[in-house]
Design a protein around this motif. Structure first.
Motif, short mmCIF file in Angstrom:
data_model
loop_
_atom_site.label_atom_id
_atom_site.label_comp_id
_atom_site.label_asym_id
_atom_site.label_seq_id
_atom_site.Cartn_x
_atom_site.Cartn_y
_atom_site.Cartn_z
N LYS A 714 0.80 -1.23 0.00
CA LYS A 714 0.00 0.00 0.00
C LYS A 714 0.84 1.28 0.00
O LYS A 714 0.34 2.36 0.33
N LYS A 715 2.11 1.16 -0.41
CA LYS A 715 2.91 2.37 -0.57
C LYS A 715 2.63 3.06 -1.90
O LYS A 715 2.92 4.24 -2.07
N MET A 716 2.08 2.31 -2.84
CA MET A 716 1.71 2.89 -4.13
C MET A 716 0.22 2.69 -4.37
O MET A 716 -0.31 1.60 -4.17
N GLN A 717 -0.44 3.75 -4.77
CA GLN A 717 -1.85 3.68 -5.12
C GLN A 717 -2.06 4.21 -6.53
O GLN A 717 -1.50 5.24 -6.90
N ILE A 718 -2.84 3.47 -7.29
CA ILE A 718 -3.21 3.89 -8.64
C ILE A 718 -4.72 4.08 -8.67
O ILE A 718 -5.47 3.15 -8.38
N ASN A 719 -5.15 5.29 -8.96
CA ASN A 719 -6.57 5.61 -8.99
C ASN A 719 -6.99 5.95 -10.42
O ASN A 719 -6.31 6.74 -11.10
N VAL A 720 -8.09 5.37 -10.85
CA VAL A 720 -8.64 5.63 -12.18
C VAL A 720 -10.14 5.89 -12.02
O VAL A 720 -10.83 5.08 -11.39
N PHE A 721 -10.62 7.00 -12.54
CA PHE A 721 -12.06 7.25 -12.46
C PHE A 721 -12.50 8.19 -13.58
O PHE A 721 -11.70 8.93 -14.16
N VAL A 722 -13.79 8.12 -13.86
CA VAL A 722 -14.43 8.99 -14.85
C VAL A 722 -15.43 9.85 -14.11
O VAL A 722 -16.28 9.36 -13.37
N GLU A 723 -15.33 11.17 -14.33
CA GLU A 723 -16.22 12.12 -13.66
C GLU A 723 -17.26 12.64 -14.64
O GLU A 723 -16.98 12.86 -15.81
N ASP A 724 -18.49 12.82 -14.17
CA ASP A 724 -19.61 13.31 -14.97
C ASP A 724 -19.77 12.47 -16.24
O ASP A 724 -19.69 12.97 -17.37
N VAL A 725 -20.02 11.18 -16.03
CA VAL A 725 -20.05 10.21 -17.12
C VAL A 725 -21.01 10.63 -18.23
O VAL A 725 -20.68 10.55 -19.43
#
Length: 782
Positions: A714-725
């Motif tokens: 958990k030292k590296m986090q990768i976040n991917v998301f789409v806003e206002d689809v």
């Protein structure tokens, strides 16, 4: 006279210092490592008193009488220390817990007793460290999961409030806009203990603004050494955007320091379509390219002078460009006949360099929690804004070139002292504050033929000086295990002096106001908490709203400020209820007097955007939030706000509106796998049609979906998301005036694909000097 009264309050506080009857102590293990968050319980006959040790293992328990008490210390619900104490006056000692070892104590978080949501007498607390959905991400993402907090288009707000101040460890973060978002995004949620949502700020805080406060409390640590993190993010809207943040922390026995670097380069396309509908009408269509980029550095150093005192210094520098290219089509009509059709291409180039410095000193008077602090702040900003535009009349095919230059110098000073006195009858806080604003603005507006020619009325200077003097006093009393009360009074006195030297216009006035606050909390058992609060607040105009200089967008449209603008005032009453720290309800009433906003006039094809005190407003509503975890993997956060608003215009140019309004959001986070290294989320929010002032909004909705992957322990986090689809977050509505209706349909390129990577290195429990300074006045320099 006011200074004497405040000095007398301080004197009474010091006299009461000697009347306290309490037991004060520090809890540590047999390796002399402090034990945080331990529960201390003292019993004598029918008397039961308790407390929780702070991050350093310190605690204080106020007792009503002397005698033999049974002391128990609990960790994780288990008794780890027990002793009979014969109290005859104050006791101050160190309690050594021998049944648990250093390695064990560092892991103790009292998760069985510390709930995700807590209701206190003056705030709601979201314990981030106990939230599944809020681990291993940026603090900005953790804010998205916080009940009653709304984040839209890089704006952070509290449901039911028209503004918010953001603090870290009780100190205001002196950043705004994109730089604030980048700064919060650079902080890891793993270093956050809790987020406090203060909907009714106590008298200790500035009375400015009918806003709430979000206070991010960072975890404390006893580990020494180096740590840091680096994060990078990419966002794709209609254009590309990038941001990078790096933090390096160092801590030893005396020194606690932090270096933060930030950089961003964001581009997006925005659309603003406006129309004025009357016999003489106007249609305007702006297609805009926003280009914001900048860099920043923050240096924080804190040095422990002794066991009782520490001194700190913070310097923050920001260098940013906020540029826009705007293509505008404006059609002017009389009845249904087109009089003229204008096209304008404008280049806005704004450069801004900000400097913020702070020096603070904290002194612990004794181990009972009495402390004294001093803060001195300085803020300077010298933005320049140059606009070059060409307007073409499509009927005559004639073009005119114009240039507008506006240079502004902001300077803000403030100094504050605060005294905390835990006394026998109550915990007292009192303090003094001085704030000084010195702002100057210089306008030049040219028409360019062969050479630039200054147009009539196109030159102006505006000098603005404001000084605020404030004193406050508050007291909090735990009446019994069920009842807690808190009350405070703040007095602020302001001197205003605004002048335009070229026109010899001057506006000078003085005023003083009292701002009371009061809170009562009743906790009949562990499942139910009832609260009631009241506060009075002020909303002072920001500098641009007062500045009479004109900002032209084409030869027939300009915006300006109003030096005659006066503050508005708010009265707030709130009834709160919490059930099992999962369901939170709040019934509130807000009364706004002399509210100011933008005022549009349209006379002889000239559109003027000004500011004026326009209306009074009443809001009555209810906030509701529910936070729970199902099957240990599915975390749900539901927030709703329903209220009725009625605005009564105080000037004839506008028509006040009234309506029933409703907003809700549903956040879902699902963890996958035994280690919960993969998380998926889907968040949806919607605002139904609503009103405020003379404006009627058609409402909006937004769907965000994404996921998070944690690697390397958990030292590296990768976040991917789409806003206002589905591209539904459109600002659309109409302003109702006596002579016309002005409609708008604006979209600010919110639909986006986002990916970010955050990597932490070194000793992850070293937070560095993350203190921020209470410098609320800086937010008005805009």
């Amino acid at each position: 006279m006011k200074i004497r009264i405040t000095a007398f309050i301080f004197f009474l506080g010091f006299l009461s210092f000697y009347n306290a009857q309490s037991i004060t102590g520090k809890i540590s293990n047999d390796h002399q490592i402090a034990t945080p968050y331990a529960e201390i319980i003292l019993k004598k006959d029918k008397i039961t008193k308790s407390a929780i040790s702070d991050e350093h293992g310190n605690f204080t328990v106020q007792l009503p009488e002397n005698g033999m008490y049974q002391l128990n210390i609990l960790l994780d619900g288990n008794i780890v220390y027990s002793e009979s104490l014969n109290l005859n006056g104050n006791i101050n000692k160190v309690f050594t817990v021998k049944k648990m070892y250093a390695g064990q104590i560092q892991e103790v978080k009292l998760t069985a007793r510390k709930k995700v949501i807590e209701r206190k007498v003056d705030r709601m607390i979201f314990n981030v460290e106990n939230s599944i959905a809020s681990q291993g991400m940026s603090t900005l993402d953790a804010l998205r999961n916080t009940p009653l907090v709304r984040i839209q288009n890089d704006n952070i707000s509290i449901v039911g409030k028209n503004g918010v101040s953001l603090m870290i460890n009780d100190k205001i973060v002196n950043l705004s806009g994109t730089e604030l978002i980048n700064f919060i995004q650079s902080l890891r949620s793993d270093n956050v203990s809790k987020i406090e949502v203060i909907t009714t700020p106590p008298s200790k805080y500035e009375a400015q603004g009918n806003s709430g406060i979000i206070n991010i409390v960072l975890k404390k640590n006893t580990n020494l050494g180096w740590s840091g993190n680096f994060s990078t993010s990419y966002v794709r809207r209609s254009e590309n955007g990038y941001s990078n943040n790096a933090t390096l922390n160092y801590q030893n026995q005396k020194l606690n320091s932090s270096l933060k670097l930030r950089q961003y380069d964001n581009r997006k396309r925005s659309s603003e379509v406006n129309s004025i509908e009357s016999f003489n009408s106007l249609f305007s269509d702006d297609q805009r390219l926003d280009m914001n980029k900048g860099i920043g550095i923050n240096v924080s150093t804190e040095y422990q002078l002794s066991d009782k005192s520490k001194v700190g210094f913070i310097y923050d520098f920001g260098d940013g460009d906020q540029n826009m290219d705007i293509r505008n089509i404006s059609e002017y009509k009389t009845s249904a006949k087109t009089d003229s059709l204008l096209s304008t291409y404008a280049e806005h180039r704004q450069k801004s360099k900000t400097h913020m410095m702070n020096l603070y000193y904290d002194y612990k008077i004794d181990s009972l929690g009495r402390k004294l602090s001093f803060n001195v702040n300085y803020f300077a900003n010298d933005p320049t804004n140059e606009i070059n535009f060409v307007t073409t009349n499509r009927t005559s095919q004639l073009s005119d070139r114009y240039r507008s230059f506006n240079g502004t110098k902001y300077k803000v000073w403030s100094a504050q002292s605060d005294l905390t006195l835990p006394l026998r009858w109550a915990t007292v806080e009192t303090g003094l504050k001085l704030s000084i604003f010195d702002n100057k603005s210089d306008l030049r507006y040219y028409k360019i033929d062969d050479v630039p020619i200054i147009l009539p009325g196109g030159t102006n200077l505006f000098n603005y000086y404001e000084s605020n003097y404030a004193a406050y006093f508050s007291a909090e009393k735990k009446i019994s295990d069920q009842w807690t009360a808190k009350a405070g009074l703040r007095y602020e006195y302001s001197v205003i002096d605004g002048e335009s030297p070229l026109t010899a216009e001057r506006e000078k006035y003085k005023y003083g106001q009292l701002f009371p606050t009061a809170y009562v909390a009743y906790k009949p058992n562990n499942d139910n908490v009832f609260t009631i609060s009241y506060s009075r607040r002020i909303n002072r105009p920001f500098f641009r709203a007062l500045n009479p200089n004109r900002w032209y967008t084409n030869p027939y449209t300009f915006a300006k400020g109003n030096p005659l603008l006066r503050p508005s005032y708010n009265n707030n009453i709130d009834f709160g209820y919490s059930f099992k720290s999962k369901l939170n309800l709040s019934l509130y009433y807000q009364r706004t007097s002399n509210a100011f906003s933008q005022l549009v006039t349209y006379v002889n094809t000239i559109k003027t955007i000004d500011y004026a005190n326009m209306y009074n407003e009443n809001n009555i509503g209810i906030d509701a939030s529910y936070y729970d975890t199902f099957f240990k993997i599915w975390e749900v956060n539901v927030t709703a706000n329903a209220y009725h608003t009625k605005s009564v215009n105080t000037i004839p140019q506008i028509v006040g509106q009234k309506s029933f309004n409703f907003y809700y959001s549903i956040n879902n986070t699902v963890s996958i796998g035994s280690s919960k290294n993969v998380q998926l989320f889907m968040n949806y929010s919607q605002m139904l049609p609503s009103t405020f002032g003379n404006y009627r909004s058609d409402g909006y909705s937004m769907l965000n979906i994404g996921g998070k992957l944690s690697l390397m322990d958990k030292k590296m986090q990768i976040n991917v998301f789409v806003e206002d689809v589905f591209k539904k977050a459109i600002s659309q509505g109409q302003s109702v005036y006596a002579d016309f209706i002005m409609k708008n349909r604006n979209y600010y390129d919110l639909r986006s694909f986002n990916i970010s990577v955050n990597y932490s290195f070194g000793n992850s429990k070293v937070n560095g000097a993350n203190r921020n300074i209470n410098f609320d006045e800086k937010n008005r320099a805009k």
